[in-house]
Design an enzyme around this catalytic site. Structure first.
Site, PDB file in Angstrom:
ATOM      1  N   ASP A  63      21.064  -9.284  21.179  1.00  0.00           N
ATOM      2  CA  ASP A  63      20.451  -8.472  20.128  1.00  0.00           C
ATOM      3  C   ASP A  63      21.321  -7.224  19.987  1.00  0.00           C
ATOM      4  O   ASP A  63      21.379  -6.404  20.911  1.00  0.00           O
ATOM      5  CB  ASP A  63      19.020  -8.095  20.535  1.00  0.00           C
ATOM      6  CG  ASP A  63      18.315  -7.282  19.456  1.00  0.00           C
ATOM      7  OD1 ASP A  63      18.984  -6.788  18.521  1.00  0.00           O
ATOM      8  OD2 ASP A  63      17.085  -7.130  19.566  1.00  0.00           O
ATOM      9  N   VAL A  64      21.989  -7.082  18.862  1.00  0.00           N
ATOM     10  CA  VAL A  64      22.936  -5.965  18.720  1.00  0.00           C
ATOM     11  C   VAL A  64      22.236  -4.607  18.619  1.00  0.00           C
ATOM     12  O   VAL A  64      22.891  -3.566  18.607  1.00  0.00           O
ATOM     13  CB  VAL A  64      23.917  -6.158  17.534  1.00  0.00           C
ATOM     14  CG1 VAL A  64      24.760  -7.410  17.714  1.00  0.00           C
ATOM     15  CG2 VAL A  64      23.199  -6.142  16.185  1.00  0.00           C
ATOM     16  N   ASN A  90      29.950  -9.479  13.768  1.00  0.00           N
ATOM     17  CA  ASN A  90      29.606 -10.174  12.531  1.00  0.00           C
ATOM     18  C   ASN A  90      28.121 -10.073  12.208  1.00  0.00           C
ATOM     19  O   ASN A  90      27.745 -10.111  11.027  1.00  0.00           O
ATOM     20  CB  ASN A  90      30.022 -11.653  12.687  1.00  0.00           C
ATOM     21  CG  ASN A  90      29.410 -12.541  11.632  1.00  0.00           C
ATOM     22  OD1 ASN A  90      29.796 -12.496  10.466  1.00  0.00           O
ATOM     23  ND2 ASN A  90      28.431 -13.355  12.028  1.00  0.00           N
ATOM     24  N   TYR A 154      22.065  -0.630   3.122  1.00  0.00           N
ATOM     25  CA  TYR A 154      23.068  -1.652   3.484  1.00  0.00           C
ATOM     26  C   TYR A 154      24.469  -1.143   3.159  1.00  0.00           C
ATOM     27  O   TYR A 154      25.392  -1.226   3.977  1.00  0.00           O
ATOM     28  CB  TYR A 154      22.758  -2.930   2.706  1.00  0.00           C
ATOM     29  CG  TYR A 154      23.698  -4.096   2.941  1.00  0.00           C
ATOM     30  CD1 TYR A 154      23.672  -4.824   4.129  1.00  0.00           C
ATOM     31  CD2 TYR A 154      24.604  -4.492   1.953  1.00  0.00           C
ATOM     32  CE1 TYR A 154      24.524  -5.904   4.333  1.00  0.00           C
ATOM     33  CE2 TYR A 154      25.456  -5.570   2.145  1.00  0.00           C
ATOM     34  CZ  TYR A 154      25.411  -6.270   3.336  1.00  0.00           C
ATOM     35  OH  TYR A 154      26.252  -7.346   3.531  1.00  0.00           O
ATOM     36  N   LYS A 158      27.550  -0.462   5.750  1.00  0.00           N
ATOM     37  CA  LYS A 158      28.807  -1.214   5.623  1.00  0.00           C
ATOM     38  C   LYS A 158      29.994  -0.284   5.339  1.00  0.00           C
ATOM     39  O   LYS A 158      31.127  -0.588   5.725  1.00  0.00           O
ATOM     40  CB  LYS A 158      28.676  -2.283   4.535  1.00  0.00           C
ATOM     41  CG  LYS A 158      27.678  -3.391   4.876  1.00  0.00           C
ATOM     42  CD  LYS A 158      28.118  -4.187   6.098  1.00  0.00           C
ATOM     43  CE  LYS A 158      27.280  -5.439   6.316  1.00  0.00           C
ATOM     44  NZ  LYS A 158      27.687  -6.194   7.512  1.00  0.00           N
ATOM     45  N   THR A 189      25.858 -18.157   2.218  1.00  0.00           N
ATOM     46  CA  THR A 189      25.347 -18.235   3.594  1.00  0.00           C
ATOM     47  C   THR A 189      23.829 -18.034   3.523  1.00  0.00           C
ATOM     48  O   THR A 189      23.299 -17.647   2.462  1.00  0.00           O
ATOM     49  CB  THR A 189      25.928 -17.105   4.476  1.00  0.00           C
ATOM     50  OG1 THR A 189      25.384 -15.856   4.017  1.00  0.00           O
ATOM     51  CG2 THR A 189      27.439 -17.051   4.456  1.00  0.00           C
TER      52      THR A 189
HETATM   53  P1  NAD Z   1      23.747 -14.945   8.143  1.00  0.00           P
HETATM   54  O1  NAD Z   1      22.377 -14.432   7.888  1.00  0.00           O
HETATM   55  O2  NAD Z   1      23.953 -16.417   8.219  1.00  0.00           O
HETATM   56  O3  NAD Z   1      24.349 -14.314   9.478  1.00  0.00           O
HETATM   57  C1  NAD Z   1      23.903 -13.119  10.038  1.00  0.00           C
HETATM   58  C2  NAD Z   1      23.600 -13.376  11.501  1.00  0.00           C
HETATM   59  O4  NAD Z   1      23.278 -12.138  12.132  1.00  0.00           O
HETATM   60  C3  NAD Z   1      22.423 -14.320  11.704  1.00  0.00           C
HETATM   61  O5  NAD Z   1      22.808 -15.404  12.542  1.00  0.00           O
HETATM   62  C4  NAD Z   1      21.384 -13.445  12.393  1.00  0.00           C
HETATM   63  O6  NAD Z   1      20.594 -14.135  13.321  1.00  0.00           O
HETATM   64  C5  NAD Z   1      22.240 -12.400  13.073  1.00  0.00           C
HETATM   65  N1  NAD Z   1      21.499 -11.193  13.406  1.00  0.00           N
HETATM   66  C6  NAD Z   1      20.604 -10.520  12.652  1.00  0.00           C
HETATM   67  N2  NAD Z   1      20.093  -9.480  13.338  1.00  0.00           N
HETATM   68  C7  NAD Z   1      20.682  -9.499  14.555  1.00  0.00           C
HETATM   69  C8  NAD Z   1      20.563  -8.697  15.724  1.00  0.00           C
HETATM   70  N3  NAD Z   1      19.736  -7.643  15.785  1.00  0.00           N
HETATM   71  N4  NAD Z   1      21.319  -9.016  16.811  1.00  0.00           N
HETATM   72  C9  NAD Z   1      22.173 -10.074  16.782  1.00  0.00           C
HETATM   73  N5  NAD Z   1      22.304 -10.891  15.711  1.00  0.00           N
HETATM   74  C10 NAD Z   1      21.571 -10.595  14.618  1.00  0.00           C
HETATM   75  O7  NAD Z   1      24.644 -14.356   6.988  1.00  0.00           O
HETATM   76  P2  NAD Z   1      26.232 -14.156   6.865  1.00  0.00           P
HETATM   77  O8  NAD Z   1      26.466 -13.971   5.431  1.00  0.00           O
HETATM   78  O9  NAD Z   1      26.975 -15.168   7.615  1.00  0.00           O
HETATM   79  O10 NAD Z   1      26.407 -12.729   7.555  1.00  0.00           O
HETATM   80  C11 NAD Z   1      27.475 -12.420   8.422  1.00  0.00           C
HETATM   81  C12 NAD Z   1      27.967 -11.024   8.101  1.00  0.00           C
HETATM   82  O11 NAD Z   1      28.601 -11.040   6.820  1.00  0.00           O
HETATM   83  C13 NAD Z   1      26.864  -9.974   8.009  1.00  0.00           C
HETATM   84  O12 NAD Z   1      27.285  -8.784   8.628  1.00  0.00           O
HETATM   85  C14 NAD Z   1      26.724  -9.774   6.512  1.00  0.00           C
HETATM   86  O13 NAD Z   1      26.182  -8.525   6.166  1.00  0.00           O
HETATM   87  C15 NAD Z   1      28.154  -9.935   6.067  1.00  0.00           C
HETATM   88  N6  NAD Z   1      28.365 -10.185   4.645  1.00  0.00           N
HETATM   89  C16 NAD Z   1      27.874 -11.316   4.059  1.00  0.00           C
HETATM   90  C17 NAD Z   1      28.093 -11.518   2.704  1.00  0.00           C
HETATM   91  C18 NAD Z   1      27.581 -12.738   1.997  1.00  0.00           C
HETATM   92  O14 NAD Z   1      27.695 -12.812   0.758  1.00  0.00           O
HETATM   93  N7  NAD Z   1      27.021 -13.717   2.685  1.00  0.00           N
HETATM   94  C19 NAD Z   1      28.807 -10.578   1.961  1.00  0.00           C
HETATM   95  C20 NAD Z   1      29.299  -9.441   2.594  1.00  0.00           C
HETATM   96  C21 NAD Z   1      29.075  -9.255   3.942  1.00  0.00           C
END
Ligand code: NAD
Length: 251
Positions: A63-64, A90, A154, A158, A189
């Site tokens: 848990d981050v 991530n 958010y 970021k 995703t």
């Molecule tokens: P995702 O929801 O599949 O992945 C996010 C992961 O973070 C999940 O597995 C979740 O369980 C985990 N998580 C959430 N809270 C947590 C905590 N407290 N401790 C540990 N893990 C935790 O979505 P994704 O798109 O793969 O996201 C990955 C990264 O990419 C994120 O930082 C997201 O903000 C970023 N991002 C995604 C997009 C997009 O369009 N999908 C765009 C820009 C940035």
């Protein structure tokens, strides 16, 4: 060169983190697959794909929001495989909130995961790295170059990630440890497929048509770039942020 390299990836039960674990498996990098307690996604599926790709890894709950939890996560790499080369911050959450409802609790909850969670991961990772170590944090176009209504918290988190990475890169440069960021655009995703806090499937499909590339991105396309930034191929690249968005923000 070591016999194999070792990575920690937070949020690896789904999306970009899962794709990155598979990418690392294909490169022979062993991964500690960070899974969030209570995550609806299946970390076993990530591990199965890692093994199908001929790789090795272990699942570890992290848990981050907790320094103790993240420290134990980074230590697991050393306990399991004897070293740590790459740390990828991530994990992230996305919640929408209009400004008039963006009170301290929501703000703090967001920053705890999406900004302080990155700090905890980079700090814990760096503690175990020696020369050649490399870290990547996942930011967002919302934090760099793209305004997004109802997502101020958010975006702020970021954007903070970008400043954090630049300064960490300067600090760790003399140790030959690197820190970079990726700035994904719209990637399909579980996060972006959520119709409440993000665009949902139809919104993504629509948005994709406006992207020069003609579609939204795939998690594998971000994973490849993170893989490059952590690899020795990017040995002289540090403190940078690379946009992965199919041309969305240069249109
Ligand atoms: P995702 O929801 O599949 O992945 C996010 C992961 O973070 C999940 O597995 C979740 O369980 C985990 N998580 C959430 N809270 C947590 C905590 N407290 N401790 C540990 N893990 C935790 O979505 P994704 O798109 O793969 O996201 C990955 C990264 O990419 C994120 O930082 C997201 O903000 C970023 N991002 C995604 C997009 C997009 O369009 N999908 C765009 C820009 C940035």
């Amino acid at each position: 060169m070591p016999e194999f390299e070792v990575a920690i990836v937070t949020g690896a039960a789904s999306g970009i983190g899962r794709a990155l674990s598979v990418h690392y498996a294909q490169r022979g990098v062993r991964t500690v697959i960070g899974t969030f307690p209570g995550d609806p996604h299946d970390p076993e599926e990530t591990l199965r794909r890692v093994k199908d790709a001929g790789g090795a890894g272990v699942i570890h709950e992290v848990d981050v929001r907790s320094t103790e939890s993240v420290d134990a996560f980074a230590r697991r790499a050393v306990d399991e495989y004897g070293r740590l080369d790459y740390a990828v911050a991530n994990a992230g959450i996305l919640r929408n909130a209009p400004l008039h409802e963006l009170f301290d609790e929501r703000w703090n909850d967001m920053l705890d995961v999406d900004l302080t969670g990155v700090l905890r991961t980079l700090r814990a990772g760096a503690a175990h790295m020696s020369e050649g170590g490399s870290m990547v944090a996942v930011s967002s176009i919302a934090g760099g170059v793209y305004g997004w209504e109802e997502h101020a918290h958010y975006a702020a988190a970021k954007a903070g990630v970008l400043g954090l990475v630049r300064s960490v890169a300067v600090e760790l440069g003399p140790r030959q440890v690197r820190a970079n960021a990726v700035i994904p655009g719209l990637i399909e995703t579980p996060q972006s497929l959520d119709p409440v806090n993000s665009l949902g499937p139809e919104g993504l499909e629509r948005a994709g048509r406006d992207i020069p590339w003609g579609r939204v991105g795939r998690p594998e396309e971000v994973a490849e770039v993170i893989g490059f930034l952590t690899s020795p191929a990017a040995n002289y690249v540090t403190g940078q942020a690379l946009v992965v968005d199919g041309g969305l923000t240069v249109k």
